[in-house]
Design an enzyme around this catalytic site. Structure first.
Site, mmCIF file in Angstrom:
data_model
loop_
_atom_site.group_PDB
_atom_site.id
_atom_site.type_symbol
_atom_site.label_atom_id
_atom_site.label_comp_id
_atom_site.label_asym_id
_atom_site.label_seq_id
_atom_site.Cartn_x
_atom_site.Cartn_y
_atom_site.Cartn_z
ATOM 1 C CB CYS A 50 12.840 8.641 8.648
ATOM 2 S SG CYS A 50 13.565 7.405 7.583
ATOM 3 C CD GLU B 85 10.095 12.210 11.661
ATOM 4 O OE1 GLU B 85 9.001 11.640 11.763
ATOM 5 O OE2 GLU B 85 11.103 11.656 11.193
ATOM 6 C CE LYS C 11 -1.862 2.864 2.889
ATOM 7 N NZ LYS C 11 -1.879 4.069 2.035
ATOM 8 C CD GLU D 34 13.378 0.894 9.258
ATOM 9 O OE1 GLU D 34 13.822 1.879 9.901
ATOM 10 O OE2 GLU D 34 13.897 -0.219 9.254
ATOM 11 C CB SER E 273 4.264 9.195 11.582
ATOM 12 O OG SER E 273 3.020 8.532 11.535
HETATM 13 P P1 NAP Z 1 1.967 8.320 8.061
HETATM 14 O O1 NAP Z 1 0.659 8.900 8.406
HETATM 15 O O2 NAP Z 1 2.710 7.565 9.074
HETATM 16 O O3 NAP Z 1 1.735 7.436 6.749
HETATM 17 C C1 NAP Z 1 2.600 6.429 6.276
HETATM 18 C C2 NAP Z 1 1.777 5.336 5.614
HETATM 19 O O4 NAP Z 1 0.890 4.748 6.573
HETATM 20 C C3 NAP Z 1 0.874 5.829 4.495
HETATM 21 O O5 NAP Z 1 0.791 4.838 3.495
HETATM 22 C C4 NAP Z 1 -0.448 6.005 5.209
HETATM 23 O O6 NAP Z 1 -1.563 5.996 4.358
HETATM 24 C C5 NAP Z 1 -0.451 4.806 6.123
HETATM 25 N N1 NAP Z 1 -1.357 4.918 7.270
HETATM 26 C C6 NAP Z 1 -1.807 6.050 7.856
HETATM 27 N N2 NAP Z 1 -2.631 5.748 8.886
HETATM 28 C C7 NAP Z 1 -2.701 4.397 8.951
HETATM 29 C C8 NAP Z 1 -3.388 3.479 9.786
HETATM 30 N N3 NAP Z 1 -4.171 3.893 10.776
HETATM 31 N N4 NAP Z 1 -3.247 2.156 9.577
HETATM 32 C C9 NAP Z 1 -2.449 1.712 8.578
HETATM 33 N N5 NAP Z 1 -1.775 2.536 7.734
HETATM 34 C C10 NAP Z 1 -1.887 3.867 7.921
HETATM 35 O O7 NAP Z 1 2.922 9.428 7.526
HETATM 36 P P2 NAP Z 1 2.450 10.720 6.714
HETATM 37 O O8 NAP Z 1 1.070 11.145 7.000
HETATM 38 O O9 NAP Z 1 2.743 10.398 5.328
HETATM 39 O O10 NAP Z 1 3.461 11.771 7.333
HETATM 40 C C11 NAP Z 1 3.268 12.221 8.671
HETATM 41 C C12 NAP Z 1 4.589 12.294 9.379
HETATM 42 O O11 NAP Z 1 5.207 11.008 9.398
HETATM 43 C C13 NAP Z 1 5.631 13.156 8.721
HETATM 44 O O12 NAP Z 1 5.444 14.496 8.991
HETATM 45 C C14 NAP Z 1 6.884 12.586 9.304
HETATM 46 O O13 NAP Z 1 7.118 13.110 10.569
HETATM 47 C C15 NAP Z 1 6.587 11.122 9.403
HETATM 48 N N6 NAP Z 1 7.145 10.344 8.282
HETATM 49 C C16 NAP Z 1 8.180 9.518 8.522
HETATM 50 C C17 NAP Z 1 8.722 8.778 7.494
HETATM 51 C C18 NAP Z 1 9.859 7.859 7.710
HETATM 52 O O14 NAP Z 1 10.494 7.459 6.750
HETATM 53 N N7 NAP Z 1 10.149 7.472 8.938
HETATM 54 C C19 NAP Z 1 8.228 8.891 6.209
HETATM 55 C C20 NAP Z 1 7.145 9.739 5.981
HETATM 56 C C21 NAP Z 1 6.613 10.438 7.032
HETATM 57 P P3 NAP Z 1 -2.153 7.413 3.831
HETATM 58 O O15 NAP Z 1 -1.125 7.944 2.918
HETATM 59 O O16 NAP Z 1 -3.396 7.008 3.155
HETATM 60 O O17 NAP Z 1 -2.349 8.265 5.056
#
Ligand code: NAP
Ligand code: MG
Length: 498
Positions: free
Chosen positions: A287, A386, A178, A253, A232
């Site tokens: 990250c 972050e 996904k 991760e 996140s």
């Molecule tokens: P996120 O909300 O953690 O999303 C990452 C993935 O998880 C996306 O595919 C997202 O789908 C999915 N997801 C969201 N809620 C979920 C749930 N309840 N159950 C299962 N899967 C779920 O990250 P983001 O919204 O893209 O970014 C938010 C913050 O995350 C950033 O500001 C940053 O701090 C952090 N981040 C960290 C990394 C890393 O590499 N560690 C990468 C990106 C972001 P959707 O896209 O449909 O929400």
């Protein structure tokens, strides 16, 4: 407008009820692609296909050599379309073409590494067990885990897909991938490439759907054996809770707030540019970014002056233009979040020495200037949370022990760096920082051949390296008894002995 479908059971298909969503190009703020949007039911269909491909299909029973051959086909397919895919990735995510072109090349090289590793994995080994009868043999088998749900973020869309599917395929698993809602296109292009290879149908399924619907279905389905997630810490925590219902294996991760420590004997030309790269690469949307920069009182003013001078050379511009070093952030929402943190930093008493706002040019696009804060205290929000944007916090230290203590005062532990001309001294500091990767005189250098992952709330398990590949295997012990008389068995006496 580009059009994309879901990829389920070896077919490109529309979503239930023909539902679609648009992807916005972060540089133009205009929709540029329309993508089928998976419902919970579509996700269940993908999971069922992966389950069937695992339980009944040829893939888990195929030789490692055949799996390797197919991974190479995927790498070849990626190479053949790498320029086109880089442009797609830039439009979908806002990453500069400099970065996305590199990502495509790395992506195919990494698939080749997983192909090579497939044939070298220690999937069957023999152990000696002194407590067992001498006439027995004991084998350790590494078997595929089963159906793997893989949920990835928007910052490195194609690389994240490769990092997830490479190790899972090299060990015989089947997959439901996904991608992030904001950036699904390169993963769906990868599905198109894979559709032209010998990968048996149903082994890889790609569903573009929301995290709360499609992602949560993957995490709770009893048909899924493992969830691998990057994103996140907040969502990672939720995933671990959801996966607990069926005791799924989970690798995570997650976020970071990595410490970057400049020691007094560092080569400052190297340390200053390297620290800017550590924080501003891909607009800070990585990250492992080095977002907390620790500098001694003695070097502070000189380092800050140099940082400001060099940061002004970075160019916010059209990400399709090779001269741009900084593209837009991925979305309007992400820009709001980042600008909100900049405001919070000022409110808490930190001082901006460069950047701090959306640039006047380009006029359109979700840009934020590379921003450097000084007078930052390690307890401030900008030093603890972050931000995931181009914001560097410079923090003063008095002694090295002081720097190490502050480096560790974080819920995260993902990356980090030490800059010094004395490798032994730098290693001494590296050993005391509780984090998954430390670069000495470098930053962001990752390889699929070296383990990567987080201490503390930055994650669970490792990706890359042998450690990362083996996270996609189950361990089976097979005991072969060769004692030929029943009286020679330990259990005989316990049931039938005198
Ligand atoms: P996120 O909300 O953690 O999303 C990452 C993935 O998880 C996306 O595919 C997202 O789908 C999915 N997801 C969201 N809620 C979920 C749930 N309840 N159950 C299962 N899967 C779920 O990250 P983001 O919204 O893209 O970014 C938010 C913050 O995350 C950033 O500001 C940053 O701090 C952090 N981040 C960290 C990394 C890393 O590499 N560690 C990468 C990106 C972001 P959707 O896209 O449909 O929400
Ligand atoms: Mg999200």
């Amino acid at each position: 407008m580009q059009e994309y479908q879901l990829y389920i059971d070896g077919e490109l298909s529309d979503a239930e009820g023909g539902k679609t969503a648009e992807s916005i190009n972060p540089a133009t703020e205009e929709p540029w692609a329309r993508i089928a949007r998976a419902s919970r039911k579509d996700t269940q269909r993908a999971i069922a296909a992966a389950r069937k491909a695992f339980d009944q299909g040829p893939w888990p029973r195929m030789s490692q050599a055949d799996r390797a051959r197919i991974l190479v086909q995927i790498a070849d397919g990626l190479d053949a379309r790498s320029q086109e895919l880089a442009a797609i990735e830039t439009q979908d995510s806002g990453g500069t073409i400099r970065k996305t072109a590199g990502d495509m090349m790395l992506g195919s090289a990494q698939l080749r590494y997983f192909a090579e590793m497939a044939e070298k994995l220690p999937l069957e080994s023999e152990i000696q067990v002194p407590q067992f009868p001498a006439q027995s043999r004991n084998y350790i088998l590494r078997e595929p885990m089963g159906v793997c749900g893989q949920i990835i973020p928007w910052n490195f869309p194609l690389m994240m897909a490769v990092w997830k599917i490479g190790p899972a395929l090299s060990t015989g698993n089947t997959i439901v991938l996904k991608p992030a809602s904001e950036t699904p296109c390169s993963a769906l292009e990868l599905a198109r490439i894979i559709d032209g290879t010998d990968l048996p149908k149903g082994v890889l399924n790609v569903v573009h759907g929301s995290g709360t619907e499609c992602g949560e279905e993957i995490c709770t389905s009893p048909l899924v054996d493992k969830v691998a997630f990057t994103g996140s810490t907040e969502v990672g925590r939720r995933i671990q809770q959801l996966a607990a219902g069926t005791i799924k294996k989970v690798t995570l991760e997650l976020g970071g707030k990595s410490a970057n420590v400049i020691l007094d004997d560092a080569d400052l030309d190297l340390a200053v540019d390297g620290s800017l790269f550590g924080c501003f690469y891909h607009q800070g949307q990585a990250c492992e970014s080095g977002t907390r920069l620790f500098v001694s009182e003695k070097l502070h003013d000189e380092v800050v002056a140099r940082l400001v001078e060099r940061a002004q050379l970075l160019v916010c511009g059209d990400p399709m233009d090779f001269t741009s070093t900084q593209g837009p952030l991925v979305s309007a929402r992400q820009r709001e979040t980042v600008l909100g943190y900049i405001e919070a930093g000022v409110e808490e008493g930190a001082r901006i020495v460069v950047g701090g706002k959306a640039p006047a040019y380009p006029k359109k696009g979700y840009y934020v200037e590379p921003t450097i804060f000084v007078d930052v205290k390690n307890g401030m929000r900008i030093a603890q949370e972050e931000i995931f944007g181009p914001v560097l916090s410079v923090i003063r230290y008095e002694t090295i022990d002081d720097a190490i203590r502050m480096a560790n005062e974080s819920i995260y532990g993902l990356g980090g760096a030490v800059w010094s001309r004395d490798k032994d001294k730098a290693m001494g500091v590296a050993k005391q920082i509780r984090t998954g990767t430390v670069w000495i005189n470098d930053y962001h250098l990752l390889s699929v051949a070296a383990p990567f992952g987080g201490y503390k709330q930055s994650g669970l398990g490792r990706e890359f390296g042998l450690e990362g590949i083996l996270e996609y295997t189950e361990i089976k012990h097979v005991h072969v008894d060769m004692v030929d008389s029943r009286a020679g068995h330990f259990w005989y006496g316990s049931l039938f002995g005198a």
